[in-house]
Design a protein around this motif. Sequence first.
Motif, mmCIF file in Angstrom:
data_model
loop_
_atom_site.group_PDB
_atom_site.id
_atom_site.type_symbol
_atom_site.label_atom_id
_atom_site.label_comp_id
_atom_site.label_asym_id
_atom_site.label_seq_id
_atom_site.Cartn_x
_atom_site.Cartn_y
_atom_site.Cartn_z
ATOM 1 N N UNK A 104 0.798 -1.242 0.000
ATOM 2 C CA UNK A 104 0.000 0.000 0.000
ATOM 3 C C UNK A 104 0.826 1.285 0.000
ATOM 4 N N UNK A 105 2.051 1.213 -0.522
ATOM 5 C CA UNK A 105 2.877 2.415 -0.672
ATOM 6 C C UNK A 105 2.707 2.926 -2.104
ATOM 7 N N UNK A 106 2.471 4.220 -2.249
ATOM 8 C CA UNK A 106 2.275 4.824 -3.572
ATOM 9 C C UNK A 106 3.612 4.923 -4.310
ATOM 10 N N UNK A 107 3.604 4.490 -5.571
ATOM 11 C CA UNK A 107 4.813 4.508 -6.391
ATOM 12 C C UNK A 107 4.549 5.255 -7.694
ATOM 13 N N UNK B 292 5.027 9.604 2.767
ATOM 14 C CA UNK B 292 6.121 9.428 1.814
ATOM 15 C C UNK B 292 5.643 8.619 0.617
ATOM 16 N N UNK B 293 6.347 8.787 -0.497
ATOM 17 C CA UNK B 293 6.044 8.043 -1.720
ATOM 18 C C UNK B 293 7.369 7.548 -2.313
ATOM 19 N N UNK B 294 7.242 6.579 -3.224
ATOM 20 C CA UNK B 294 8.413 6.054 -3.928
ATOM 21 C C UNK B 294 8.440 6.674 -5.321
ATOM 22 N N UNK B 295 9.597 7.191 -5.694
ATOM 23 C CA UNK B 295 9.811 7.719 -7.043
ATOM 24 C C UNK B 295 10.767 6.763 -7.751
ATOM 25 N N UNK B 296 10.221 5.935 -8.648
ATOM 26 C CA UNK B 296 11.037 4.955 -9.361
ATOM 27 C C UNK B 296 11.563 5.543 -10.664
ATOM 28 N N UNK B 297 12.874 5.490 -10.834
ATOM 29 C CA UNK B 297 13.485 6.025 -12.052
ATOM 30 C C UNK B 297 14.821 5.343 -12.304
#
Length: 195
Positions: A25-28, A105-110
């Motif tokens: 349930x963490x926003x990515x 907090x959110x995850x920024x995938x790059x």
Amino acid sequence: MKIIGLTGGIGSGKTTISKEFIDNSIKVYNSDDRAKFLMNNSKKVKNKLLNSFGSETYLNGYLNRPYLSNLIFSDSKSLNLINSIVHPEVKIDFMNWKTFIKEKYIIYESALIFETGSYKLNDFNILVTSELDSRINRVMLRDNLDKSIVIKKINSQWKDEKKIPLADYVFLNSSKKSNSLKVKNLIIYFNSIFK
């Protein structure tokens, strides 16, 4: 809101790890997926790419990925030009997306957090690593590419040794069970430091 960068070289399995966060349930925000979306759907991006790389850039209105991929990995000027067109639009897209998220907090995938220097804007950075053979096999299967092309792609990116000193956490992608446990432990840690 705190931003946690998630990155790794091609075939490292960063998307597999980001899915573990999503399952918890963490926003990515997946910048690579959004870049592809914008390259296919944003008139502004499409026009700039067509003007820069010609009519072969799109086939039947869709991005001609093999054509662009060929350009990127054989010419650093083309890579830099594509990045200069797409990255600013991805940044705007991310800022818009973020305004609708109400999380701590959110995850920024790059793929390029360290290469672009954007890691400095994040509150925490995770580098996903994997054995070289595993990376090669993953990309060969996923993209249906010859081994020599995959190795060329891997060699065009920064080596993990260069990224490790810049990362706050190095995530060795191993078994599903181990990955799941590491993600859960990271979430416990993030919940304790980001209040």
